[in-house]
Design an enzyme around this catalytic site. Sequence first.
Site, PDB file in Angstrom:
ATOM      1  N   PHE A 127     -18.216 -21.610 -34.133  1.00  0.00           N
ATOM      2  CA  PHE A 127     -17.912 -20.634 -35.106  1.00  0.00           C
ATOM      3  C   PHE A 127     -19.188 -20.490 -35.752  1.00  0.00           C
ATOM      4  O   PHE A 127     -19.238 -19.936 -37.222  1.00  0.00           O
ATOM      5  CB  PHE A 127     -16.951 -20.866 -36.023  1.00  0.00           C
ATOM      6  CG  PHE A 127     -15.421 -21.107 -35.311  1.00  0.00           C
ATOM      7  CD1 PHE A 127     -14.877 -20.201 -34.559  1.00  0.00           C
ATOM      8  CD2 PHE A 127     -14.829 -22.474 -35.519  1.00  0.00           C
ATOM      9  CE1 PHE A 127     -13.707 -20.725 -33.872  1.00  0.00           C
ATOM     10  CE2 PHE A 127     -13.775 -22.594 -34.786  1.00  0.00           C
ATOM     11  CZ  PHE A 127     -13.101 -21.767 -33.753  1.00  0.00           C
ATOM     12  N   GLY A 145     -16.822 -20.886 -26.348  1.00  0.00           N
ATOM     13  CA  GLY A 145     -15.183 -20.746 -26.143  1.00  0.00           C
ATOM     14  C   GLY A 145     -14.884 -19.135 -26.029  1.00  0.00           C
ATOM     15  O   GLY A 145     -13.831 -18.947 -25.564  1.00  0.00           O
ATOM     16  N   ASN A 201     -13.374  -8.023 -19.618  1.00  0.00           N
ATOM     17  CA  ASN A 201     -12.291  -8.636 -19.143  1.00  0.00           C
ATOM     18  C   ASN A 201     -11.151  -8.719 -20.412  1.00  0.00           C
ATOM     19  O   ASN A 201     -11.430  -9.389 -21.518  1.00  0.00           O
ATOM     20  CB  ASN A 201     -12.594 -10.227 -19.094  1.00  0.00           C
ATOM     21  CG  ASN A 201     -11.392 -11.158 -18.523  1.00  0.00           C
ATOM     22  OD1 ASN A 201     -10.209 -10.567 -18.813  1.00  0.00           O
ATOM     23  ND2 ASN A 201     -11.641 -12.062 -17.729  1.00  0.00           N
ATOM     24  N   LYS A 217      -8.295  -9.653 -20.891  1.00  0.00           N
ATOM     25  CA  LYS A 217      -7.563 -11.037 -21.232  1.00  0.00           C
ATOM     26  C   LYS A 217      -8.542 -11.730 -22.191  1.00  0.00           C
ATOM     27  O   LYS A 217      -7.835 -12.201 -23.245  1.00  0.00           O
ATOM     28  CB  LYS A 217      -7.400 -11.509 -19.889  1.00  0.00           C
ATOM     29  CG  LYS A 217      -6.621 -13.015 -20.225  1.00  0.00           C
ATOM     30  CD  LYS A 217      -5.975 -13.337 -18.885  1.00  0.00           C
ATOM     31  CE  LYS A 217      -5.004 -14.701 -18.770  1.00  0.00           C
ATOM     32  NZ  LYS A 217      -4.542 -15.180 -17.704  1.00  0.00           N
ATOM     33  N   LYS A 270     -20.372  -3.642 -26.541  1.00  0.00           N
ATOM     34  CA  LYS A 270     -21.065  -3.663 -27.893  1.00  0.00           C
ATOM     35  C   LYS A 270     -20.749  -5.183 -28.535  1.00  0.00           C
ATOM     36  O   LYS A 270     -21.325  -5.633 -29.714  1.00  0.00           O
ATOM     37  CB  LYS A 270     -20.247  -2.712 -28.819  1.00  0.00           C
ATOM     38  CG  LYS A 270     -20.795  -1.389 -28.478  1.00  0.00           C
ATOM     39  CD  LYS A 270     -20.716  -0.481 -29.516  1.00  0.00           C
ATOM     40  CE  LYS A 270     -19.278   0.298 -29.868  1.00  0.00           C
ATOM     41  NZ  LYS A 270     -19.296   1.174 -30.926  1.00  0.00           N
ATOM     42  N   GLY A 271     -19.920  -6.144 -27.871  1.00  0.00           N
ATOM     43  CA  GLY A 271     -19.665  -7.398 -28.414  1.00  0.00           C
ATOM     44  C   GLY A 271     -18.363  -7.573 -29.122  1.00  0.00           C
ATOM     45  O   GLY A 271     -17.752  -6.543 -29.762  1.00  0.00           O
ATOM     46  N   VAL A 272     -17.507  -8.321 -28.694  1.00  0.00           N
ATOM     47  CA  VAL A 272     -16.370  -8.583 -29.311  1.00  0.00           C
ATOM     48  C   VAL A 272     -16.367 -10.247 -29.590  1.00  0.00           C
ATOM     49  O   VAL A 272     -16.097 -10.997 -28.720  1.00  0.00           O
ATOM     50  CB  VAL A 272     -15.163  -8.389 -28.220  1.00  0.00           C
ATOM     51  CG1 VAL A 272     -15.415  -8.898 -26.968  1.00  0.00           C
ATOM     52  CG2 VAL A 272     -13.925  -8.602 -28.949  1.00  0.00           C
ATOM     53  N   GLU A 296     -16.919 -11.572 -33.600  1.00  0.00           N
ATOM     54  CA  GLU A 296     -16.972 -11.689 -35.028  1.00  0.00           C
ATOM     55  C   GLU A 296     -16.147 -10.574 -35.624  1.00  0.00           C
ATOM     56  O   GLU A 296     -15.638 -10.885 -36.460  1.00  0.00           O
ATOM     57  CB  GLU A 296     -18.306 -12.085 -35.501  1.00  0.00           C
ATOM     58  CG  GLU A 296     -18.788 -13.398 -34.888  1.00  0.00           C
ATOM     59  CD  GLU A 296     -20.230 -13.440 -35.131  1.00  0.00           C
ATOM     60  OE1 GLU A 296     -20.764 -14.128 -36.140  1.00  0.00           O
ATOM     61  OE2 GLU A 296     -21.137 -13.082 -34.086  1.00  0.00           O
TER      62      GLU A 296
HETATM   63 MO1  MOS Z   1     -21.750 -16.834 -34.977  1.00  0.00          MO
HETATM   64  S1  MOS Z   1     -21.488 -17.255 -37.005  1.00  0.00           S
HETATM   65  O1  MOS Z   1     -23.195 -16.283 -34.906  1.00  0.00           O
HETATM   66  O2  MOS Z   1     -21.939 -18.197 -34.228  1.00  0.00           O
END
Ligand code: MOS
Length: 709
Positions: A242, A469, A599, A601, A669-671, A673
């Site tokens: 995280f 993860g 993906n 899932k 675009k990234g999933v 955060e």
């Molecule tokens: Mo995220 S806070 O850039 O691991």
Amino acid sequence: MNAWVGKEISRVDGPAKVTGQATYAAEFQLRNKAYAALVTATIPSGTIERLDVSAAEAAPGVILVLSHLNAPGLPYAQPKKRPVVDPQAGERLHVFQGPEVLFDGQPIAVVVAETKEQADSAAMLVSVDYRQTPPAGDMDPSRSHAPNEAVAKSGRPGEKGRGDAGPAYRGSAVTIDITCSHEREQHNAMEPHATIAEWDGDHLTLYDKSQWVDNVRQEIALIFGMAEDNVRVISPFVGGAFGSALRTWPHVTIAALAARQANRPVQLELSRRQCFFSAGARPKTLQRLRLGADHDGKLQAIIHEAIGQTSVYEDYAEITLDAANSLYACSNVATRYHLVKMNMNSPCPMRAPGTATGVFGLEIAMDEMAEECGLDPVEFRLRNHADRDEEKDLPYSSKELKACYALAAEAFGWSHRSTVPGRNRNDRWLIGHGMATAFYPSHRSSSTAKATMFANGTVVVRTAAGDMGPGTYTAMTQLAAETLDLTPEQVQFELGDTDMPEAPVHGGSITLASVGNAVIAACRSLREKLGNGDPVAAMRQLGQEAVSADAESKPGEEANIYSSSAFGAVFVEVAVDSRLGAVRIPRIVGAYDIGTVVNPKIARSQCIGGMVGGLGMALLEQAEWDPALCRVMNANLAEYLVPVNADVQHLDVLFAPGEDKIFNPIGSKGVAEIALTGVAPAIANAIYNATGHRLRNLPITPDKLLEVL
Ligand code: MOS
């Protein structure tokens, strides 16, 4: 043609993880391994007057005790350019280089013993006398300061904005002026931080929990004054992070130092308690928001101020006010960001750092403004939709936020909600509905990868990326299989080793857009080498053992002429127990504009993980800070509350159709955060709808609700 992008395949590393075959940092078996335990300061500020290690040294199994009294001086050289994961002002904590104490929990000695139990036990025998100086324990805004130039250059300036927000605010027909806050939060990943260090002459190998092995190598080389080529860092599996494993923390240096002095491999694993002050935290942040709008509900002014906490030795700053600057159309914006220095360990990025914080403040303010303007919260946001990035003055490479509002509102049944607060009662439960916008900027970094095809028709793809993860192994396997027209079973993807091609930080939700395109480029180049036909047949014909191709992928001109962001809309139902003040969350519906979904899932898993994190932020998470002791009082998982299964009910994830091929070839675009953003304000807004009370200080705990109910 095998189409693997968009397929719901299960995690390729899942079986290894659930059967214990996946090796985490503290699980590498090395011959002659010794174990280290930290001794940490019990005052927040001052100097060590006397440190007596004789009892510890005489304890069973103890090999050595290192402290500032006997540790060698370390060069601690400066990098040419600070890593993006480090604070841009101040100086990183130096270990065992002097008697100064800057925070409670600071490592002041390390005990190395034959077993972990012997090290832990002997660490308790070290006795210390201090001379304490008055600490800075309060988050006192009057002591705050603006970030310096270096911090400002990294996109976190003291002041930002456009137009003339003050007069525009004062001249607005409808205004609000609110304050809000959240407490310090801790990452608390399942796997504690751990490092094993092993020296072979002047060559160092580190088995480490890391989101960026290339950074660990660079940082440790600088600290020890070594050539980077003499440091190898291995981190194939990370049990959650995280953001807590983005930086190279002092315990990594301590492990390397202890191993060198002991002349044996040394393993240093932080206890759960030590993770609370050795690996960062989301800084407590105070916010004030003033919004002004005209009678039609068009925003005229946004004034957003935030104060974050930081340590006395570094200025850790966040992009807390980016949302205020770009999320809505508004000609007059002023933001102000300050920091308060405290005797605590430096904070660090935690899941949507700054963005989750700023979106929280902005989205409860937007809810309150909608009410003041007599508009539905969704309608109010649509009226202020930013068709382009007004801060950067650039068009978006893609933006499907309107589709997200529509999709999620429909799935949630938003039109059926009671618009009058406190009216929807079911026995003792007060039912409420609220929503918020989700937002997270999309970035892409240069990345490299190598693809090798073997005579038996299998392919190995390597890059020094991370997987804490989110499913890097799986997504990259899909991209490689698709590019090479193979099945995922024919592809082996490997990561987390500095011997592999360089990769950027596994953070900021950039891995897919950055590493993913390098994987495709390497596989495409390999396929070209094999004549662009059936690669397995070509290999057979060539009769060679292996054929390899390297490739680099990086952003181009599009990064200068477009703004790229992921967006979303979150709708929440809450049930507030009118007698006990407890809050239940029967359902959360989120719709996300993340571009191509490689993906569905694992993307859904990312989003439900983010929702659960947001639920924790809204209702449970807080490091209880004692301002006199300058210490987190609940540094354990019994008293630092996070959501458990019983706290989580129905979570619904939807994806807006679309792919952002301007932003990068994959279109993703990234999933990651983004899914944490928007949840806490949607819950706070729903609690208002349920109870008629605005609670703006997170977490919204039963005591705060009982006070107003
Ligand atoms: Mo995220 S806070 O850039 O691991």
